[in-house]
Write an enzyme that holds these catalytic residues in place. Sequence first.
Site, PDB file in Angstrom:
ATOM      1  N   CYS A   2      -3.955 -16.523 -19.524  1.00  0.00           N
ATOM      2  CA  CYS A   2      -4.363 -18.033 -19.033  1.00  0.00           C
ATOM      3  C   CYS A   2      -4.647 -18.302 -20.229  1.00  0.00           C
ATOM      4  O   CYS A   2      -4.082 -19.302 -20.585  1.00  0.00           O
ATOM      5  CB  CYS A   2      -4.941 -18.546 -18.026  1.00  0.00           C
ATOM      6  SG  CYS A   2      -6.578 -18.164 -18.247  1.00  0.00           S
ATOM      7  N   CYS A  56      -8.707 -17.400 -14.765  1.00  0.00           N
ATOM      8  CA  CYS A  56      -8.199 -16.497 -14.012  1.00  0.00           C
ATOM      9  C   CYS A  56      -9.030 -15.155 -13.997  1.00  0.00           C
ATOM     10  O   CYS A  56     -10.377 -15.165 -15.118  1.00  0.00           O
ATOM     11  CB  CYS A  56      -6.969 -15.786 -14.924  1.00  0.00           C
ATOM     12  SG  CYS A  56      -7.098 -14.874 -16.142  1.00  0.00           S
ATOM     13  N   CYS A 116     -16.031   3.132  -4.258  1.00  0.00           N
ATOM     14  CA  CYS A 116     -15.982   4.118  -2.785  1.00  0.00           C
ATOM     15  C   CYS A 116     -16.360   4.993  -2.722  1.00  0.00           C
ATOM     16  O   CYS A 116     -17.020   5.992  -1.736  1.00  0.00           O
ATOM     17  CB  CYS A 116     -15.270   3.311  -1.518  1.00  0.00           C
ATOM     18  SG  CYS A 116     -15.845   0.811  -2.072  1.00  0.00           S
ATOM     19  N   ASP A 119      -9.637  -1.173  -4.956  1.00  0.00           N
ATOM     20  CA  ASP A 119     -10.859  -0.916  -5.807  1.00  0.00           C
ATOM     21  C   ASP A 119     -10.022  -0.769  -7.040  1.00  0.00           C
ATOM     22  O   ASP A 119     -10.714  -0.155  -7.707  1.00  0.00           O
ATOM     23  CB  ASP A 119     -11.455  -0.275  -4.775  1.00  0.00           C
ATOM     24  CG  ASP A 119     -10.583   1.386  -4.702  1.00  0.00           C
ATOM     25  OD1 ASP A 119      -9.381   1.163  -5.183  1.00  0.00           O
ATOM     26  OD2 ASP A 119     -11.514   2.377  -4.551  1.00  0.00           O
ATOM     27  N   ASP A 143       1.001  -0.911   0.446  1.00  0.00           N
ATOM     28  CA  ASP A 143       0.101  -0.220  -0.039  1.00  0.00           C
ATOM     29  C   ASP A 143       0.990   1.611   0.125  1.00  0.00           C
ATOM     30  O   ASP A 143       2.207   0.996   0.013  1.00  0.00           O
ATOM     31  CB  ASP A 143      -0.820  -0.253   1.369  1.00  0.00           C
ATOM     32  CG  ASP A 143      -2.326   0.528   0.742  1.00  0.00           C
ATOM     33  OD1 ASP A 143      -2.242   2.215   1.045  1.00  0.00           O
ATOM     34  OD2 ASP A 143      -3.307   0.364   1.215  1.00  0.00           O
ATOM     35  N   LYS A 197      -0.651   3.673   5.385  1.00  0.00           N
ATOM     36  CA  LYS A 197      -1.210   2.388   6.158  1.00  0.00           C
ATOM     37  C   LYS A 197      -0.504   0.879   6.556  1.00  0.00           C
ATOM     38  O   LYS A 197      -0.751   0.311   7.406  1.00  0.00           O
ATOM     39  CB  LYS A 197      -1.985   2.025   5.303  1.00  0.00           C
ATOM     40  CG  LYS A 197      -3.387   3.074   4.934  1.00  0.00           C
ATOM     41  CD  LYS A 197      -4.665   3.001   3.363  1.00  0.00           C
ATOM     42  CE  LYS A 197      -5.087   3.529   3.708  1.00  0.00           C
ATOM     43  NZ  LYS A 197      -6.354   3.212   3.228  1.00  0.00           N
ATOM     44  N   LEU A 246     -12.058   4.917   8.699  1.00  0.00           N
ATOM     45  CA  LEU A 246     -11.544   4.873   9.623  1.00  0.00           C
ATOM     46  C   LEU A 246     -13.400   3.930   9.859  1.00  0.00           C
ATOM     47  O   LEU A 246     -13.516   3.289  11.211  1.00  0.00           O
ATOM     48  CB  LEU A 246     -11.374   5.845  10.565  1.00  0.00           C
ATOM     49  CG  LEU A 246      -9.839   6.421  11.141  1.00  0.00           C
ATOM     50  CD1 LEU A 246      -9.826   7.200  12.129  1.00  0.00           C
ATOM     51  CD2 LEU A 246      -8.714   5.081  10.723  1.00  0.00           C
ATOM     52  N   GLN A 247     -13.937   4.431   8.837  1.00  0.00           N
ATOM     53  CA  GLN A 247     -15.184   3.647   8.872  1.00  0.00           C
ATOM     54  C   GLN A 247     -15.400   2.489   9.000  1.00  0.00           C
ATOM     55  O   GLN A 247     -16.669   1.596   9.374  1.00  0.00           O
ATOM     56  CB  GLN A 247     -16.731   4.549   8.012  1.00  0.00           C
ATOM     57  CG  GLN A 247     -18.012   4.370   7.467  1.00  0.00           C
ATOM     58  CD  GLN A 247     -17.409   3.803   6.524  1.00  0.00           C
ATOM     59  OE1 GLN A 247     -16.616   3.633   5.287  1.00  0.00           O
ATOM     60  NE2 GLN A 247     -18.879   3.485   5.394  1.00  0.00           N
TER      61      GLN A 247
HETATM   62 ZN   LIG Z   1      -7.774 -16.719 -18.099  1.00  0.00          ZN
END
Ligand SMILES: [Zn+2]
Length: 253
Positions: free
Chosen positions: A249, A172, A189, A129, A61, A85, A70-71
């Site tokens: 893949c 994958c 978010c 995200d 991170d 973090k 913090l929520q």
């Molecule tokens: Zn794949």
Amino acid sequence: MPFTDAQIDRYARHLILKEIGGAGQQKLLATRVLVVGAGGLGAPVLLYLAAAGVGTLGIVDFDTVDLSNLQRQIIHDTDNVGLSKTESAAKALARVNPDVKVVLHNEKLDAGNARALISQYDIVADGTDSFATRFIVNEACVLEKKPLVSAAVGQFDGQLATWRGFEKDKPCYQCFMPEAPPPGMVPTCEQAGVLGALTGVMGSLQALEVIKEVLYLGETMAGRLLIYDALSTAFRTVRVPPDPECAVCGRMG
Ligand SMILES: [Zn+2]
């Protein structure tokens, strides 16, 4: 290595399970898990894996703790606002279990460093995200032949899957999601909001699936996608087949 008296106490509830026992606990202690993102999903993943005695936890991170985190990001606390973090998470994990070695990767995972980072670990848990990061993590996991346990959340819904695209009969992430949706289609978010406890549910499921993969417990989530609708409190699972034409893949095996 034999258990210390403190370890016999600490892991008593695992040791008594015949599916884990002493051998399983030793396996967990010898396992290296890379957690991508110490956010809403990464927080419960890291806390539960540390509590379970996973011996090495790598955290990637590059962000710092913000009051608005913090929520839901329960590994961080008010005193650590402004701290990186990775450092904030490491302090929490040291309080949970001193058996665990925490490795901080205070950097952004990108196409340049993904394989080198992932190759140092046995299994990866992704809770970012960003579609771009998810694609990079997926490709590196396929190439390095590492299982990837991935979760994602919307405002009131979550998804979870294990990707083992390096195995011929397993998909994958890119088999499921050939390309990222157009920018703005899936709000983050930050843009859309998220019910905090939802990240706790999905992150806890993710921690459990990591432990299952490590110990070959029960039925793998590889080839299946779990969808959780928090408002109706409903879980459903759909099959995800491998795509022989997959850009990542498809040519393997
Ligand atoms: Zn794949």
